[in-house]
Design a protein around this motif. Sequence first.
Motif, mmCIF file in Angstrom:
data_model
loop_
_atom_site.group_PDB
_atom_site.id
_atom_site.type_symbol
_atom_site.label_atom_id
_atom_site.label_comp_id
_atom_site.label_asym_id
_atom_site.label_seq_id
_atom_site.Cartn_x
_atom_site.Cartn_y
_atom_site.Cartn_z
ATOM 1 N N UNK A 184 65.955 3.893 -63.879
ATOM 2 C CA UNK A 184 66.725 4.928 -64.561
ATOM 3 C C UNK A 184 66.511 6.235 -63.843
ATOM 4 N N UNK A 185 67.242 7.239 -64.246
ATOM 5 C CA UNK A 185 67.169 8.513 -63.530
ATOM 6 C C UNK A 185 66.369 9.583 -64.259
ATOM 7 N N UNK A 186 66.137 9.405 -65.579
ATOM 8 C CA UNK A 186 65.389 10.403 -66.341
ATOM 9 C C UNK A 186 64.162 9.720 -66.942
ATOM 10 N N UNK A 187 62.978 10.077 -66.419
ATOM 11 C CA UNK A 187 61.737 9.437 -66.865
ATOM 12 C C UNK A 187 61.266 9.954 -68.215
ATOM 13 N N UNK A 188 61.359 11.257 -68.441
ATOM 14 C CA UNK A 188 60.876 11.864 -69.681
ATOM 15 C C UNK A 188 61.977 12.709 -70.308
ATOM 16 N N UNK A 189 62.078 12.660 -71.631
ATOM 17 C CA UNK A 189 63.049 13.477 -72.357
ATOM 18 C C UNK A 189 62.615 14.938 -72.330
ATOM 19 N N UNK A 192 70.629 16.323 -74.589
ATOM 20 C CA UNK A 192 71.922 15.912 -74.040
ATOM 21 C C UNK A 192 71.717 14.882 -72.933
ATOM 22 N N UNK A 193 72.769 14.128 -72.657
ATOM 23 C CA UNK A 193 72.715 13.144 -71.574
ATOM 24 C C UNK A 193 72.278 13.835 -70.294
ATOM 25 N N UNK A 239 66.228 7.732 -69.922
ATOM 26 C CA UNK A 239 67.174 6.613 -69.821
ATOM 27 C C UNK A 239 66.627 5.455 -68.991
ATOM 28 N N UNK A 240 65.321 5.405 -68.822
ATOM 29 C CA UNK A 240 64.739 4.306 -68.056
ATOM 30 C C UNK A 240 64.589 3.074 -68.941
ATOM 31 N N UNK A 241 64.699 1.916 -68.327
ATOM 32 C CA UNK A 241 64.537 0.664 -69.052
ATOM 33 C C UNK A 241 63.944 -0.393 -68.143
#
Length: 163
Positions: A14-19, A23-24, A29-31
């Motif tokens: 995914x491209x975003x490791x931590x919130x 917003x998107x 968004x990692x899985x």
Amino acid sequence: KMSIATHLGPWLLGTVKDTTGTTAGTIRNTGATIVAQTNSASFGFAAINASLTGNAVVLPAGALITAMQFITTTAYVGGAVTVKLTIGATDIVAAATVTTAGVTTLSPVASAAVAALINNVGSTDAIVTYTATEAGTLSAGAGTLVIAYMVRNADGTSVPVSA
């Protein structure tokens, strides 16, 4: 040239490791990735209603099973094959009958115990065994068993407790 590699534990993509926002693009968004193991077998039964049993695959501790299929590569001649899959003493697929060439989805047994086992195969590696029983007098047939699963930590989590 490609080669085979192994990797321990969940492989997160995914491209975003931590919130960092709401917003998107700012929400994690990692899985964990889904992988599969296969086992090819030829069924040339010599006796009516014969059975074959053995180890199908070994799933890593904490795995979550996402799909099970039997791909018939050579049509069965003279009958059908019923496939059963088991983990430990629990039948996860009770009786899937394969009669024609193609892909047969293996449906799990509808029970809370099976749902829990498919959601997490346990804290140690799990051997999935098969029993294939012939109905009729088969003279030919071949297929591949496919089990897809998400690799997770032994406790069933797919993310680290802390960064």
